[in-house]
Design a protein around this motif. Structure first.
Motif, PDB file in Angstrom:
ATOM      1  N   LEU A 220       0.824  -1.203   0.000  1.00  0.00           N
ATOM      2  CA  LEU A 220       0.000   0.000   0.000  1.00  0.00           C
ATOM      3  C   LEU A 220       0.867   1.266   0.000  1.00  0.00           C
ATOM      4  O   LEU A 220       0.542   2.246  -0.662  1.00  0.00           O
ATOM      5  CB  LEU A 220      -0.932  -0.011   1.215  1.00  0.00           C
ATOM      6  CG  LEU A 220      -2.180   0.875   1.126  1.00  0.00           C
ATOM      7  CD1 LEU A 220      -3.048   0.478  -0.063  1.00  0.00           C
ATOM      8  CD2 LEU A 220      -2.976   0.816   2.423  1.00  0.00           C
ATOM      9  N   TYR A 221       1.979   1.222   0.740  1.00  0.00           N
ATOM     10  CA  TYR A 221       2.922   2.347   0.709  1.00  0.00           C
ATOM     11  C   TYR A 221       3.454   2.575  -0.705  1.00  0.00           C
ATOM     12  O   TYR A 221       3.559   3.707  -1.177  1.00  0.00           O
ATOM     13  CB  TYR A 221       4.106   2.079   1.635  1.00  0.00           C
ATOM     14  CG  TYR A 221       3.892   2.439   3.079  1.00  0.00           C
ATOM     15  CD1 TYR A 221       3.551   3.732   3.465  1.00  0.00           C
ATOM     16  CD2 TYR A 221       4.068   1.487   4.086  1.00  0.00           C
ATOM     17  CE1 TYR A 221       3.380   4.061   4.795  1.00  0.00           C
ATOM     18  CE2 TYR A 221       3.900   1.800   5.418  1.00  0.00           C
ATOM     19  CZ  TYR A 221       3.561   3.093   5.775  1.00  0.00           C
ATOM     20  OH  TYR A 221       3.391   3.414   7.095  1.00  0.00           O
ATOM     21  N   VAL A 222       3.834   1.496  -1.369  1.00  0.00           N
ATOM     22  CA  VAL A 222       4.375   1.623  -2.728  1.00  0.00           C
ATOM     23  C   VAL A 222       3.322   2.219  -3.658  1.00  0.00           C
ATOM     24  O   VAL A 222       3.605   3.122  -4.457  1.00  0.00           O
ATOM     25  CB  VAL A 222       4.860   0.258  -3.248  1.00  0.00           C
ATOM     26  CG1 VAL A 222       5.245   0.351  -4.730  1.00  0.00           C
ATOM     27  CG2 VAL A 222       6.056  -0.233  -2.425  1.00  0.00           C
ATOM     28  N   GLU A 223       2.097   1.713  -3.564  1.00  0.00           N
ATOM     29  CA  GLU A 223       1.025   2.231  -4.413  1.00  0.00           C
ATOM     30  C   GLU A 223       0.774   3.716  -4.148  1.00  0.00           C
ATOM     31  O   GLU A 223       0.568   4.506  -5.081  1.00  0.00           O
ATOM     32  CB  GLU A 223      -0.259   1.432  -4.179  1.00  0.00           C
ATOM     33  CG  GLU A 223      -1.403   1.842  -5.095  1.00  0.00           C
ATOM     34  CD  GLU A 223      -2.674   1.050  -4.842  1.00  0.00           C
ATOM     35  OE1 GLU A 223      -3.767   1.572  -5.159  1.00  0.00           O
ATOM     36  OE2 GLU A 223      -2.580  -0.084  -4.302  1.00  0.00           O
ATOM     37  N   ALA A 224       0.792   4.100  -2.872  1.00  0.00           N
ATOM     38  CA  ALA A 224       0.577   5.509  -2.538  1.00  0.00           C
ATOM     39  C   ALA A 224       1.724   6.371  -3.045  1.00  0.00           C
ATOM     40  O   ALA A 224       1.510   7.494  -3.524  1.00  0.00           O
ATOM     41  CB  ALA A 224       0.421   5.666  -1.030  1.00  0.00           C
ATOM     42  N   ARG A 345      -2.184  10.699   0.525  1.00  0.00           N
ATOM     43  CA  ARG A 345      -3.074  10.444  -0.613  1.00  0.00           C
ATOM     44  C   ARG A 345      -4.543  10.462  -0.182  1.00  0.00           C
ATOM     45  O   ARG A 345      -5.407  10.941  -0.924  1.00  0.00           O
ATOM     46  CB  ARG A 345      -2.747   9.105  -1.269  1.00  0.00           C
ATOM     47  CG  ARG A 345      -1.551   9.134  -2.184  1.00  0.00           C
ATOM     48  CD  ARG A 345      -1.606  10.241  -3.231  1.00  0.00           C
ATOM     49  NE  ARG A 345      -2.770  10.159  -4.104  1.00  0.00           N
ATOM     50  CZ  ARG A 345      -3.033  11.042  -5.064  1.00  0.00           C
ATOM     51  NH1 ARG A 345      -2.244  12.085  -5.254  1.00  0.00           N
ATOM     52  NH2 ARG A 345      -4.104  10.898  -5.828  1.00  0.00           N
ATOM     53  N   ILE A 346      -4.839   9.975   1.007  1.00  0.00           N
ATOM     54  CA  ILE A 346      -6.218  10.045   1.506  1.00  0.00           C
ATOM     55  C   ILE A 346      -6.667  11.497   1.578  1.00  0.00           C
ATOM     56  O   ILE A 346      -7.757  11.865   1.105  1.00  0.00           O
ATOM     57  CB  ILE A 346      -6.332   9.361   2.885  1.00  0.00           C
ATOM     58  CG1 ILE A 346      -6.169   7.841   2.740  1.00  0.00           C
ATOM     59  CG2 ILE A 346      -7.674   9.690   3.545  1.00  0.00           C
ATOM     60  CD1 ILE A 346      -6.089   7.101   4.061  1.00  0.00           C
ATOM     61  N   ASP A 347      -5.830  12.348   2.142  1.00  0.00           N
ATOM     62  CA  ASP A 347      -6.184  13.762   2.277  1.00  0.00           C
ATOM     63  C   ASP A 347      -6.209  14.464   0.930  1.00  0.00           C
ATOM     64  O   ASP A 347      -7.064  15.325   0.687  1.00  0.00           O
ATOM     65  CB  ASP A 347      -5.183  14.467   3.198  1.00  0.00           C
ATOM     66  CG  ASP A 347      -5.373  14.105   4.664  1.00  0.00           C
ATOM     67  OD1 ASP A 347      -6.373  13.430   4.988  1.00  0.00           O
ATOM     68  OD2 ASP A 347      -4.518  14.480   5.486  1.00  0.00           O
ATOM     69  N   ARG A 348      -5.303  14.104   0.050  1.00  0.00           N
ATOM     70  CA  ARG A 348      -5.255  14.724  -1.279  1.00  0.00           C
ATOM     71  C   ARG A 348      -6.520  14.389  -2.072  1.00  0.00           C
ATOM     72  O   ARG A 348      -7.134  15.265  -2.704  1.00  0.00           O
ATOM     73  CB  ARG A 348      -4.014  14.244  -2.024  1.00  0.00           C
ATOM     74  CG  ARG A 348      -3.921  14.610  -3.503  1.00  0.00           C
ATOM     75  CD  ARG A 348      -3.766  16.085  -3.707  1.00  0.00           C
ATOM     76  NE  ARG A 348      -3.427  16.366  -5.110  1.00  0.00           N
ATOM     77  CZ  ARG A 348      -3.662  17.522  -5.711  1.00  0.00           C
ATOM     78  NH1 ARG A 348      -4.246  18.517  -5.052  1.00  0.00           N
ATOM     79  NH2 ARG A 348      -3.325  17.702  -6.968  1.00  0.00           N
ATOM     80  N   ASP A 356     -11.939   7.930  -3.183  1.00  0.00           N
ATOM     81  CA  ASP A 356     -11.061   7.533  -2.082  1.00  0.00           C
ATOM     82  C   ASP A 356     -10.634   6.076  -2.304  1.00  0.00           C
ATOM     83  O   ASP A 356     -11.429   5.156  -2.115  1.00  0.00           O
ATOM     84  CB  ASP A 356     -11.804   7.686  -0.753  1.00  0.00           C
ATOM     85  CG  ASP A 356     -10.932   7.389   0.456  1.00  0.00           C
ATOM     86  OD1 ASP A 356      -9.834   6.831   0.285  1.00  0.00           O
ATOM     87  OD2 ASP A 356     -11.353   7.717   1.579  1.00  0.00           O
ATOM     88  N   VAL A 357      -9.382   5.888  -2.699  1.00  0.00           N
ATOM     89  CA  VAL A 357      -8.921   4.542  -3.040  1.00  0.00           C
ATOM     90  C   VAL A 357      -8.050   3.911  -1.950  1.00  0.00           C
ATOM     91  O   VAL A 357      -7.623   2.766  -2.091  1.00  0.00           O
ATOM     92  CB  VAL A 357      -8.142   4.547  -4.376  1.00  0.00           C
ATOM     93  CG1 VAL A 357      -9.031   4.997  -5.513  1.00  0.00           C
ATOM     94  CG2 VAL A 357      -6.905   5.445  -4.285  1.00  0.00           C
ATOM     95  N   PHE A 358      -7.806   4.642  -0.862  1.00  0.00           N
ATOM     96  CA  PHE A 358      -6.893   4.119   0.151  1.00  0.00           C
ATOM     97  C   PHE A 358      -7.530   3.911   1.527  1.00  0.00           C
ATOM     98  O   PHE A 358      -7.059   3.072   2.292  1.00  0.00           O
ATOM     99  CB  PHE A 358      -5.679   5.061   0.304  1.00  0.00           C
ATOM    100  CG  PHE A 358      -4.726   5.007  -0.849  1.00  0.00           C
ATOM    101  CD1 PHE A 358      -3.775   4.000  -0.944  1.00  0.00           C
ATOM    102  CD2 PHE A 358      -4.789   5.957  -1.854  1.00  0.00           C
ATOM    103  CE1 PHE A 358      -2.896   3.937  -2.005  1.00  0.00           C
ATOM    104  CE2 PHE A 358      -3.909   5.902  -2.930  1.00  0.00           C
ATOM    105  CZ  PHE A 358      -2.963   4.891  -3.015  1.00  0.00           C
ATOM    106  N   SER A 359      -8.566   4.650   1.861  1.00  0.00           N
ATOM    107  CA  SER A 359      -9.076   4.622   3.238  1.00  0.00           C
ATOM    108  C   SER A 359      -9.533   3.237   3.678  1.00  0.00           C
ATOM    109  O   SER A 359      -9.241   2.806   4.803  1.00  0.00           O
ATOM    110  CB  SER A 359     -10.232   5.610   3.401  1.00  0.00           C
ATOM    111  OG  SER A 359      -9.766   6.930   3.450  1.00  0.00           O
ATOM    112  N   ALA A 360     -10.264   2.522   2.813  1.00  0.00           N
ATOM    113  CA  ALA A 360     -10.798   1.217   3.216  1.00  0.00           C
ATOM    114  C   ALA A 360      -9.664   0.232   3.510  1.00  0.00           C
ATOM    115  O   ALA A 360      -9.706  -0.507   4.503  1.00  0.00           O
ATOM    116  CB  ALA A 360     -11.718   0.672   2.126  1.00  0.00           C
TER     117      ALA A 360
END
Length: 400
Positions: A220-224, A345-348, A356-360
């Protein structure tokens, strides 16, 4: 005060894989010989022979010899803070230190909610509390004495009336640096952090140690990171805080530098020897390092959790706890590396109105709502000694 704008005057230098392999093949003697020519001029310009020395680094070296309230305030100026923006302005009035936010040091694209900006201020507050405690003073901290909308973030009243405490953490202040290099495979005993986790009200640490969970979080870090570098506005703003040459370090005395990237000695020297490269090359290096070094060698991840990541007091308190975590790691000889790509990325996406593609997935890894995960970091036994980050002088940040 210098503004932070993107110019061609101080472009980022990033060592590409091809360049690194070429220079590694030459060997250190050949690289040194190359440094005697045109590359040598670049090496001098980029600070290959002056890393960690001179005015931008004096505060690290001088802290030991300081006394009284100057030492306490200097501890605040040496605090960890995201992107090394140094977001503070401080006023000293007798035994009272007033901490203000400096809005000119916001990163409104990468830190759309302001959580990192206020957390950095919280780190400064806690460093001062720790330094004062080690000198035998009680610190009475009042957050936002003029209301949550104010840039007056904290008031610290000092009273010398107690036995010294936090001496180990205070001793770590001038040695605390973000370590972005590789860590060994040795596990970390997190029990040493348990006491510090209870020292700040309203914030706690969630540890992620299970291998499968670490691997999921790493992906997830890499994707962000890839998402940040693909976002031109976000990438450009981050690039404006990169100080690749010695001239830019001396001018701004803030931001990220080549010395703080966790490179090996040869790779670091080579990076300073090479011609300046583009923002895109720097982004490619960051993605690669995130995938092959940062997430690949993390012994554990820590997440600072609060009740509500949008609450300004919680943001400051989260930063206060983060400062204690980083100083504890330093005192134990561990490396700590702040990694906030996911929350950025969540905030952006929220600020831009994007899906929102990261919060879940962030929430699934935390086992609690994404709205509680404020900041995050990796930790481990470092293979390399981290470089010093530049710091503004007390004259630049403190008035009395």
């Amino acid at each position: 005060m210098a503004t932070n704008t993107v110019t061609d005057e101080y472009p980022e230098i990033a060592l590409t894989r091809r360049d690194g392999l070429k220079l590694a093949g030459l060997g250190i003697a050949s690289v040194a010989a190359l440094g005697m020519g045109v590359g040598g001029v670049r090496a001098v310009t980029n600070g290959a022979f002056s890393a960690g020395s001179g005015d931008p680094y004096d505060l690290w070296h001088d802290w030991h010899s300081m006394t009284g309230i100057e030492r306490v305030v200097a501890a605040g100026a040496l605090a960890c803070n995201p992107h090394n923006t140094q977001p503070w302005r401080m006023i000293v009035d007798g035994d009272v230190i007033v901490v203000h936010s400096d809005p000119s040091r916001r990163m409104p694209i990468n830190d759309a909610s302001g959580r990192e900006h206020l957390a950095g201020l919280g780190c400064a507050v806690e460093n001062m509390v720790i330094a004062a405690g080690a000198a035998g003073s009680t610190s009475q901290v009042t957050l936002f004495p003029h209301g949550l909308a104010s840039d007056h973030v904290a008031r610290i009243g000092l009273r010398k009336d107690r036995p010294r405490q936090d001496r180990d953490l205070a001793a770590a202040i001038p040695h605390r640096h973000t370590n972005r290099g590789p860590y060994t495979s040795a596990p970390v005993d997190l029990s040493d952090f348990a006491e510090q986790s209870l020292r700040v009200d309203g914030a706690s640490v969630l540890w992620i140690t299970d291998k499968a969970a670490r691997e999921k979080l790493g992906r997830l870090y890499v994707e962000a990171t890839e998402a940040i570098t693909a976002d031109t506005a976000q990438s450009t703003e981050a690039f404006s805080w990169f100080r690749s040459s010695r001239g830019s370090i001396d001018k701004y005395r803030d931001g990220l530098t080549l010395d703080a990237q966790g490179l090996g000695d040869l790779a670091l020297f080579a990076a300073k020897l090479l011609p300046a490269q583009s923002r895109e090359d720097g982004d490619a290096y960051w993605v690669k390092a995130t995938r092959e070094v940062h997430t690949a060698t993390a012994a554990a991840y820590g997440v600072i959790v609060v009740d509500d990541v949008t609450d300004r007091s919680a943001q400051v308190n989260g930063g206060r706890l983060l400062a204690r975590m980083h100083l504890t790691a330093t005192a134990l000889g561990l490396g700590l590396h702040h990694m906030n790509q996911i929350t950025e990325r969540i905030d952006r996406d929220a600020a831009s109105g994007n899906p929102d593609v990261f919060s879940a997935r962030w929430a699934a890894l935390l086992g609690r709502p994404a709205s509680t995960g404020l900041l995050s970091f990796r930790i481990g036994h470092p293979e390399r000694t981290p470089g010093l980050s530049p710091r503004r002088s007390l004259d630049d940040v403190v008035t009395s």
